[in-house]
Design a protein around this motif. Structure first.
Motif, mmCIF file in Angstrom:
data_model
loop_
_atom_site.group_PDB
_atom_site.id
_atom_site.type_symbol
_atom_site.label_atom_id
_atom_site.label_comp_id
_atom_site.label_asym_id
_atom_site.label_seq_id
_atom_site.Cartn_x
_atom_site.Cartn_y
_atom_site.Cartn_z
ATOM 1 N N VAL A 49 11.191 -5.387 -22.790
ATOM 2 C CA VAL A 49 10.026 -4.532 -22.567
ATOM 3 C C VAL A 49 8.742 -5.323 -22.746
ATOM 4 O O VAL A 49 7.698 -4.959 -22.242
ATOM 5 C CB VAL A 49 10.022 -3.361 -23.567
ATOM 6 C CG1 VAL A 49 9.305 -2.187 -22.981
ATOM 7 C CG2 VAL A 49 11.421 -2.980 -23.916
ATOM 8 N N GLY A 50 8.811 -6.388 -23.495
ATOM 9 C CA GLY A 50 7.625 -7.210 -23.698
ATOM 10 C C GLY A 50 7.485 -8.277 -22.633
ATOM 11 O O GLY A 50 6.379 -8.635 -22.250
ATOM 12 N N MET A 51 8.635 -8.780 -22.142
ATOM 13 C CA MET A 51 8.557 -9.860 -21.147
ATOM 14 C C MET A 51 8.059 -9.347 -19.814
ATOM 15 O O MET A 51 7.413 -10.073 -19.062
ATOM 16 C CB MET A 51 9.943 -10.483 -20.939
ATOM 17 C CG MET A 51 10.521 -11.147 -22.129
ATOM 18 S SD MET A 51 9.438 -12.407 -22.782
ATOM 19 C CE MET A 51 9.344 -13.520 -21.415
ATOM 20 N N GLN A 90 -4.836 -9.833 -8.401
ATOM 21 C CA GLN A 90 -3.663 -9.314 -7.699
ATOM 22 C C GLN A 90 -4.012 -8.080 -6.899
ATOM 23 O O GLN A 90 -3.260 -7.666 -6.023
ATOM 24 C CB GLN A 90 -2.560 -8.981 -8.700
ATOM 25 C CG GLN A 90 -1.889 -10.226 -9.209
ATOM 26 C CD GLN A 90 -1.148 -9.983 -10.494
ATOM 27 O OE1 GLN A 90 -1.348 -8.984 -11.165
ATOM 28 N NE2 GLN A 90 -0.274 -10.900 -10.856
ATOM 29 N N VAL A 143 4.856 -9.932 -14.756
ATOM 30 C CA VAL A 143 4.001 -9.365 -13.705
ATOM 31 C C VAL A 143 2.683 -10.122 -13.636
ATOM 32 O O VAL A 143 2.175 -10.427 -12.562
ATOM 33 C CB VAL A 143 3.752 -7.859 -13.964
ATOM 34 C CG1 VAL A 143 2.691 -7.332 -13.040
ATOM 35 C CG2 VAL A 143 5.023 -7.089 -13.786
ATOM 36 N N MET A 144 2.181 -10.481 -14.812
ATOM 37 C CA MET A 144 0.937 -11.244 -14.853
ATOM 38 C C MET A 144 1.099 -12.586 -14.162
ATOM 39 O O MET A 144 0.203 -13.078 -13.505
ATOM 40 C CB MET A 144 0.576 -11.485 -16.328
ATOM 41 C CG MET A 144 -0.853 -11.160 -16.657
ATOM 42 S SD MET A 144 -1.353 -11.813 -18.241
ATOM 43 C CE MET A 144 -0.315 -10.976 -19.381
ATOM 44 N N PRO A 192 5.665 -7.153 -18.694
ATOM 45 C CA PRO A 192 4.247 -7.249 -18.302
ATOM 46 C C PRO A 192 3.801 -8.693 -18.141
ATOM 47 O O PRO A 192 2.969 -9.000 -17.278
ATOM 48 C CB PRO A 192 3.503 -6.585 -19.481
ATOM 49 C CG PRO A 192 4.500 -5.948 -20.317
ATOM 50 C CD PRO A 192 5.840 -6.476 -19.981
ATOM 51 N N ILE A 193 4.373 -9.604 -18.950
ATOM 52 C CA ILE A 193 3.984 -11.006 -18.839
ATOM 53 C C ILE A 193 4.426 -11.582 -17.507
ATOM 54 O O ILE A 193 3.678 -12.307 -16.833
ATOM 55 C CB ILE A 193 4.580 -11.798 -20.016
ATOM 56 C CG1 ILE A 193 3.993 -11.277 -21.320
ATOM 57 C CG2 ILE A 193 4.343 -13.271 -19.859
ATOM 58 C CD1 ILE A 193 4.550 -11.944 -22.537
ATOM 59 N N SER A 203 11.543 -11.005 -31.951
ATOM 60 C CA SER A 203 12.715 -11.869 -31.788
ATOM 61 C C SER A 203 13.097 -12.510 -33.108
ATOM 62 O O SER A 203 14.285 -12.710 -33.378
ATOM 63 C CB SER A 203 12.488 -12.900 -30.693
ATOM 64 O OG SER A 203 11.389 -13.684 -30.979
ATOM 65 N N PHE A 225 6.267 -1.676 -15.125
ATOM 66 C CA PHE A 225 5.032 -2.307 -15.564
ATOM 67 C C PHE A 225 4.196 -2.859 -14.442
ATOM 68 O O PHE A 225 3.577 -3.886 -14.584
ATOM 69 C CB PHE A 225 5.356 -3.419 -16.559
ATOM 70 C CG PHE A 225 5.932 -2.897 -17.830
ATOM 71 C CD1 PHE A 225 7.309 -2.840 -18.000
ATOM 72 C CD2 PHE A 225 5.119 -2.442 -18.834
ATOM 73 C CE1 PHE A 225 7.843 -2.327 -19.167
ATOM 74 C CE2 PHE A 225 5.649 -1.941 -20.009
ATOM 75 C CZ PHE A 225 7.018 -1.881 -20.169
ATOM 76 N N LEU A 273 5.942 -9.949 -29.734
ATOM 77 C CA LEU A 273 7.206 -10.406 -29.141
ATOM 78 C C LEU A 273 7.922 -11.358 -30.080
ATOM 79 O O LEU A 273 9.127 -11.240 -30.326
ATOM 80 C CB LEU A 273 6.919 -11.157 -27.842
ATOM 81 C CG LEU A 273 7.072 -10.406 -26.536
ATOM 82 C CD1 LEU A 273 6.837 -11.357 -25.398
ATOM 83 C CD2 LEU A 273 8.451 -9.826 -26.430
ATOM 84 N N LEU A 319 14.295 -11.848 -27.367
ATOM 85 C CA LEU A 319 12.996 -11.318 -26.952
ATOM 86 C C LEU A 319 13.212 -10.006 -26.224
ATOM 87 O O LEU A 319 13.968 -9.945 -25.279
ATOM 88 C CB LEU A 319 12.311 -12.294 -25.985
ATOM 89 C CG LEU A 319 11.669 -13.541 -26.583
ATOM 90 C CD1 LEU A 319 11.171 -14.432 -25.470
ATOM 91 C CD2 LEU A 319 10.533 -13.169 -27.489
ATOM 92 N N PRO A 320 12.540 -8.978 -26.648
ATOM 93 C CA PRO A 320 12.760 -7.699 -25.984
ATOM 94 C C PRO A 320 12.191 -7.707 -24.577
ATOM 95 O O PRO A 320 11.061 -8.126 -24.355
ATOM 96 C CB PRO A 320 12.018 -6.688 -26.866
ATOM 97 C CG PRO A 320 11.096 -7.476 -27.664
ATOM 98 C CD PRO A 320 11.592 -8.877 -27.751
ATOM 99 N N LEU A 378 3.245 -3.980 -28.907
ATOM 100 C CA LEU A 378 3.404 -4.624 -27.601
ATOM 101 C C LEU A 378 2.625 -3.844 -26.554
ATOM 102 O O LEU A 378 1.906 -4.405 -25.729
ATOM 103 C CB LEU A 378 4.883 -4.602 -27.189
ATOM 104 C CG LEU A 378 5.736 -5.809 -27.522
ATOM 105 C CD1 LEU A 378 7.173 -5.507 -27.179
ATOM 106 C CD2 LEU A 378 5.239 -6.978 -26.717
#
Lengths: 377, 333, 310
Positions: A227-229, B175, A234-235, A231-232, C284, A319, C280, A224-225, C264
């Motif tokens: 860069v995508g994880m 937030q 942070v959410m 923002p998730i 992968s 992010f 995502l 899983l890149p 993304l």
């Protein structure tokens, strides 16, 4: 003819001649190198002597190295001294010839130093450190000279002198960012992530069902890149350092898991049989045999994870973050086009990452000194 | 090196010149992704206004990692869309950007807060968490806080600032108490996410007197010394303003044109039509020429930034009417 | 790799077809995947519930527990999309949209894949050349190698915009700048692996080549290069995953118009979490497929070279 084999010396001689004859500047500042002052003559003479010494590849004694060192650095010093004259894109053929000649001499110097085999261990260690440092210093020199002599816009690539000035001026800010990113997000995430990977590997070893099922899935998840994880995370975990630590944990978990599993399989069958003859149980065998045998792999993962953790934390800060942190500083200063601050942060990140890696490598050396890869060839 | 770069760009432009039926090539770098915020340019291209003026225009969309001043400094564009605070700050950093046109008269920036936080007036910001974009868009906010005397260091008497990403999640996930939004974009994303307007409190920078000039066209100062370039830009500005006029009169069709040009496939019709309607309100009152009074107001706001002003001295030669005058657009007095 | 550890600590396990099936990898992976999906549904419920409660309060609904759970799994902007939402989005954008359309994940996947493959090819070639230079030229080994390591500590996301702008200014746009960022990330594993591999022949074999009075080039092609092939393939697996990350990172500063990275980012920008997750997962899956292809090529090549074993 042996001296022809040192092509660096031949080329250096050619470039020194060009440097003396061609104009130093390219707009209005005509006139050759020797007309800029007496130091230029001294530098040229030193460089010629060094070229003469460098021309003979057989000459690699300490004095030869010293002569070439002096010659190369005299040329570099002169080039730097002339920078105010040619800054902003005003460098002419004479100037570039001087730079190239000095660089060729420095290359010869590095070759001499790498071939040296001093008898004392202290001197050998010193050389191992000095050679990359010389290489790095010359890289910075070339960078400075090209950026300022060729007039590259500051907003594209700042000169190392500007970056250095910025580091000196903003040390407090850089330290605050370092504390937020490295000491909180990176270190905590690194420890938790590596520990989690290690423990899951032990569990997977004890329960083979998990090993068969978890590893293929783990390979997919590790792709899983990041860069995508980010923002998730942070959410889910908010803006402050916990979300960054979460990203670091995800990044460091799988290399540790994969390497520990490989390491646990690395002990030799004959040793495991020996433990059986001693009547050792699973945990005794694990602790006394398999874990020590796995240590080289575990340290491989620990070393890889040092740089991964730092990159993960910095990227995660792009992010959404409070107004402090290395990634935050980089992303906002790029928007303000303060590229010198960006590169100051990059320099701090590179230094921190290299030191972290180096510390891990030293610990590895101390703990797994018995491994064949540390035997000198 | 700069000569080499410019030479290569000129060579490339020259080839384009030779091969495109003597139409002048122009590269425009947008400030953000393809959306109705830039409808005028897409309309001008689609409807052939640029072609009528003998121009072959390439529009490059921007994005989170694209800084238009960096692109133009690197020779990747002839003209860029940028906001005035960022352009003036860049000018101080040594990249001499000059404003040649100002289609956007009013500012669309505002702070959107949840009503349940109890904020009713700016003084209530103290002790709260505010989301601010950075990357060049933080200048109006910092000037405003400095004007109100509210420190941004996270102390109880001040505000805690977080760098919000380019979405509205911080407000939805609670937030942040307030986030920065544009009247034409993020505000509607909040509404779309299910929070009704009655639950929101907005503070428009225009109403607070802290509005700075937004989308304008900028070029490098050195290029303005070339009469052929000035003529090319004049034709470009004339056709672009024609495009903006058309977009204002036909908002739905303009939104569809923008959608067709969207390479990511991520924009929706509903969002773009709404955006076009709101953008129409912001370009109202501008004929493309920069009004000097607006410029002075923006400069005054940026200079008054307290301990960390955006610009340290009054800019000289940061705007020019030579292009708009050549295009036949009257300069407002 | 030696045999699994479990086998030595218990009685020999034979058993019929059913028992062997139950112990197979297929069952293990399936059970783990099902467990993860179950955890995912639970997590989606837990994370989406607060906002769902807000929505229900606003609409003045009072649903039953089952209805509530069901609606947390079908939100439009969920904090964590449910697996079936992601699957639906993947199905729609991969199979139900024309591959040429800009809304198709296949189109975006191909954009990312093309720069990944180009960057990977360049990175592998660069890595091999660097490794050969480092092994054969002692001065490069001492001076260059530490800086190659240090180069990887520089966050690529920070300098990618600068690289793109500089390359654009000399007229290189489109595929090549993104590929160069992929190259930057993928050359390092290949360099490290090949340096180790080119140095891996036993000293006794190197001595043998000397007794045959083989030249440097002959030693390289006949001894060093074949011994390094296993290391090359292992590094290539890491390198291609790194090249994919580089391609995705490289898409962001080029205006994020096309590619999985752009998808993304635009998903994150518009708060379309389902779009983020489907991009995502597509990324992968792409990485896993690429690594798998390299694994298959590795098996074939090593078998033909007679090195097929562990």
């Amino acid at each position: 003819m042996s001296f022809l084999r040192s092509w660096q010396a031949i080329l250096a001689l050619v470039f020194i001649i060009v440097a003396v004859l061609a104009p130093v500047g390219n707009r209005g500042i005509s006139g050759s190198l020797l007309e800029t002052g007496p130091e230029a003559l001294v530098a040229i003479v030193l460089m010629l002597v060094a070229t003469a010494v460098a021309a003979f590849p057989g000459r690699t004694s300490f004095t030869d190295g010293a002569v070439v060192f002096v010659g190369a650095h005299a040329g570099a010093w002169q080039a730097l001294a002339l920078l105010p004259l040619v800054a902003g894109g005003g460098a002419g053929w004479g100037y570039w010839a001087l730079v190239v000649a000095a660089w060729l001499l420095a290359w010869r110097l590095v070759t001499i130093l790498s071939a040296a085999e001093p008898s004392s261990r202290l001197l050998a260690l010193l050389l191992r450190v000095v050679v990359p440092l010389i290489f790095g210093a010359w890289l910075l020199f070339l960078w400075e000279v090209v950026v300022r002599g060729a007039g590259v816009p500051q907003v594209l690539l700042p000169a190392p002198s500007a970056i250095g000035a910025r580091i000196a001026a903003s040390t407090y800010l850089l330290w605050a960012d370092f504390r937020q990113t490295f000491l909180k997000a990176v270190l905590i995430g690194y420890v938790v992530g590596c520990l989690a990977g290690f423990l899951v590997a032990i569990v997977a070893d004890r329960v083979p069902f998990l090993k068969r099922g978890l590893l293929p899935v783990g390979n997919l998840v590790s792709a899983l890149p990041i860069v995508g994880m980010a923002p998730i995370m942070v959410m889910w975990f908010g803006f402050d350092w916990p979300s960054k630590a979460a990203v670091v944990i995800i990044m460091t978990f799988f290399p540790m898991l994969v390497n520990t599993v490989a390491g646990l399989a690395a002990s030799e069958a004959v040793h495991r049989d020996l433990m059986r003859t001693y009547g050792a149980g699973y945990w005794q065998t694990l602790v006394k045999l398999r874990l020590p045998a796995a240590l080289p792999f575990i340290f491989n993962a620990l070393k890889i994870n040092t740089t991964l953790a730092l990159i993960a934390a910095i990227v995660a800060e792009f992010f959404g973050t409070p107004t402090v942190g290395m990634g935050f500083r980089i992303s906002t200063e790029i928007g303000r086009l303060a590229t010198d601050m960006v590169w100051a942060e990059i320099a701090v990140a590179a230094l921190a990452g290299s030191v972290f890696y180096g510390v891990m490598a030293l610990i590895e050396r101390a703990v797994t000194f018995w491994h064949p890869s540390f035997r000198s060839r | 090196m700069r000569n080499l770069l410019l030479g290569t760009v000129a060579l490339g432009l020259g080839f384009g010149f030779a091969s495109a039926n003597a139409a002048d090539p122009v590269t425009l770098q947008l400030k953000w992704v393809t959306q109705a915020q830039f409808a005028g340019y897409y309309v001008a291209k689609d409807k052939g206004f640029y072609e009528e003026e003998g121009l072959d225009v390439t529009i490059n969309p921007g994005g989170p990692d694209v800084a238009p001043p960096q692109v133009i400094a690197g020779g990747g564009a002839d003209v860029v869309v940028d906001w005035m605070p960022s352009a003036l700050a860049t000018r101080e950093k040594g990249v001499p950007l000059v404003n040649i046109a100002q289609p956007y008269k009013s500012s669309g920036m505002m702070l959107t807060c949840r009503k349940e936080t109890g904020i009713t007036k700016p003084e209530d910001f103290r002790g709260k968490t505010l989301g601010v974009w950075f990357g060049g868009n933080e200048y109006p906010f910092l000037s405003w806080m400095s004007h109100l005397g509210i420190p941004t260091d996270g102390s109880p008497e001040g505000v805690t600032v977080i760098k919000q990403g380019f979405n509205v999640d911080p407000l939805i996930q609670k937030q942040a108490d307030c986030i920065s939004t544009m009247t034409y974009n993020e505000y509607w994303q909040v509404i779309d996410a299910g929070i009704p307007a009655e639950e929101l409190v907005v503070f428009k920078y225009e109403d607070e007197g802290m509005a700075t000039l937004e989308d304008g066209l900028y070029v490098l100062e050195s290029n303005l010394e070339d009469p052929a370039f000035v003529d090319k830009m004049a034709r470009f500005v004339k056709a672009s303003m024609k495009g903006w006029e058309w977009a204002k009169d036909n908002p739905d069709d303009a939104a569809m044109i923008v959608l067709e040009n969207d390479e990511t496939g991520a924009q929706t019709e509903k969002h773009q039509k709404r955006m076009m309607g709101e953008v129409g309100k912001l370009i109202e009152g501008s004929n493309g020429s920069l009004v000097e009074a607006d410029y002075d107001r923006t400069v005054a706001i940026l200079l008054a930034g307290g301990s960390d002003p955006v610009i340290t001295k009054k800019p000289e030669g940061a705007f020019s009417h030579v292009v708009t005058e050549k295009a036949g657009i009257p300069t407002a007095q | 790799m030696s045999a699994a550890s479990y086998a030595e600590f218990g009685p020999a396990r034979q058993g019929g077809l059913a028992a062997r099936f139950l112990r197979s990898r297929f069952v293990a992976v399936t059970v783990i995947v099902l467990a993860i999906i179950a955890l995912w549904y639970a997590g989606a419920f837990a994370l989406n519930a607060p906002f769902q409660r807000e929505l229900d309060a606003r609409a003045e609904l009072s649903p039953t527990f089952v209805e509530f759970v069901h609606s947390t799994w079908s939100q439009e902007r969920p904090v964590l999309p449910a697996p079936h939402q992601v699957a639906q989005e993947l199905w729609k954008t991969v199979f139900l949209t024309a591959p040429g359309s800009k809304r198709s994940l296949v189109y975006h996947g191909w954009v990312t894949l093309s720069s990944t493959l180009l960057g990977f090819a360049l990175g592998t070639v660069l890595g091999i050349l660097l490794a050969v230079a480092i092994v054969h030229v002692p001065s490069l080994d001492r001076s260059l190698m530490p800086w190659v390591v240090a180069s990887q500590t520089i966050p690529i996301l920070a300098i990618a915009p600068m690289v793109i702008v500089v390359l654009a200014s000399v007229g290189l746009t489109g595929l090549l700048p993104k590929a160069i960022i992929s190259t930057y990330l993928s050359f390092f594993p290949v360099t490290v692996g090949m340096v180790k591999g080119l140095r891996s022949p036993d000293p006794i074999n190197l001595d043998l080549m000397r007794t045959y009075s083989a030249s440097g080039a002959q030693t390289f092609w006949k001894l060093r290069w074949p011994s390094s092939v296993p290391f090359l393939f292992v590094s290539m697996r890491v390198a291609i995953a790194a090249a994919l990350v580089g391609a995705i990172v490289g898409e962001l500063p080029t205006g994020a118009v096309a590619g999985l990275g752009a998808r993304l980012l635009s998903g994150s920008y518009y708060g379309q979490t389902v779009q983020i997750w489907s991009a995502l997962i597509a990324a992968s899956v792409l990485a896993a497929v690429l690594v798998g292809i390299i694994g298959v090529v590795q098996k074939i090549v090593l078998r033909r070279m007679g090195m097929a074993a562990a």
